[in-house]
Design a protein around this motif. Sequence first.
Motif, mmCIF file in Angstrom:
data_model
loop_
_atom_site.group_PDB
_atom_site.id
_atom_site.type_symbol
_atom_site.label_atom_id
_atom_site.label_comp_id
_atom_site.label_asym_id
_atom_site.label_seq_id
_atom_site.Cartn_x
_atom_site.Cartn_y
_atom_site.Cartn_z
ATOM 1 N N ALA A 27 0.839 -1.204 0.000
ATOM 2 C CA ALA A 27 0.000 0.000 0.000
ATOM 3 C C ALA A 27 0.870 1.250 0.000
ATOM 4 C CB ALA A 27 -0.944 -0.010 1.193
ATOM 5 N N PHE A 28 1.944 1.240 0.780
ATOM 6 C CA PHE A 28 2.848 2.388 0.802
ATOM 7 C C PHE A 28 3.545 2.564 -0.540
ATOM 8 C CE2 PHE A 28 7.027 4.285 1.695
ATOM 9 C CZ PHE A 28 6.594 5.508 2.179
ATOM 10 N N ASP A 30 2.453 1.544 -3.466
ATOM 11 C CA ASP A 30 1.455 1.976 -4.443
ATOM 12 C C ASP A 30 1.142 3.461 -4.278
ATOM 13 O OD1 ASP A 30 -0.281 1.327 -6.614
ATOM 14 O OD2 ASP A 30 -1.984 1.349 -5.216
ATOM 15 N N TYR A 31 1.086 3.925 -3.050
ATOM 16 C CA TYR A 31 0.837 5.345 -2.797
ATOM 17 C C TYR A 31 1.997 6.190 -3.318
ATOM 18 C CZ TYR A 31 0.617 9.740 -0.272
ATOM 19 O OH TYR A 31 0.614 11.076 0.051
ATOM 20 N N ARG A 32 3.212 5.713 -3.113
ATOM 21 C CA ARG A 32 4.375 6.478 -3.575
ATOM 22 C C ARG A 32 4.479 6.517 -5.093
ATOM 23 N NH1 ARG A 32 6.386 10.134 -0.399
ATOM 24 N NH2 ARG A 32 8.035 9.390 0.908
ATOM 25 N N PRO A 35 0.482 8.722 -6.492
ATOM 26 C CA PRO A 35 -0.191 9.557 -5.496
ATOM 27 C C PRO A 35 -1.447 10.251 -6.044
ATOM 28 C CG PRO A 35 1.826 10.604 -6.217
ATOM 29 C CD PRO A 35 1.800 9.235 -6.828
ATOM 30 N N TYR A 38 -4.646 8.323 -5.357
ATOM 31 C CA TYR A 38 -5.125 8.415 -3.979
ATOM 32 C C TYR A 38 -5.625 9.821 -3.644
ATOM 33 C CZ TYR A 38 -3.281 3.789 -3.220
ATOM 34 O OH TYR A 38 -3.044 2.440 -3.303
ATOM 35 N N TRP A 45 -4.810 7.618 2.255
ATOM 36 C CA TRP A 45 -4.286 6.420 1.584
ATOM 37 C C TRP A 45 -4.071 5.264 2.550
ATOM 38 C CZ3 TRP A 45 0.376 4.317 3.005
ATOM 39 C CH2 TRP A 45 1.199 5.114 3.771
ATOM 40 N N TYR A 46 -3.873 5.548 3.810
ATOM 41 C CA TYR A 46 -3.564 4.494 4.781
ATOM 42 C C TYR A 46 -4.807 3.906 5.448
ATOM 43 C CZ TYR A 46 -3.897 8.673 7.655
ATOM 44 O OH TYR A 46 -4.323 9.842 8.222
#
Length: 77
Positions: A27-28, A30-32, A35, A38, A45-46
Motif C-alpha cells: 500500500a505504501f 502503491d501510494y508512492r 499519489p 489516492y 491512503w492508509y
Amino acid sequence: MLKKMNAILNIIIILLIGFFAGHGIYAFYDYRTRPDLYAMQSAPWYTGIIVYGIITILVLTAAFGMKLIIRRKLKGR
C-alpha cells in the motif's frame, strides 16, 4: 492432537503478521508510485492499512486465546 493444533496456530499467526506487513508495504509503495490516484479519494491512503490491521488484531487475539486454552489443557495432562 493438541500439539498439532498449537503448531497450526503458530503458522497461522506468522502468516497473518506476514500478510499484514506485506499489505502495508504494498500500500505504501502503491501510494508512492501513484499519489494522484489516492488524491481523488476522500479517505487517506492508509485507511486500508488501518482496517486490515484491526481485522488482523482481532484474528490474532482469537488465535492467541486458542493457544492459551491449548496450553492449559496440555499442562493439565
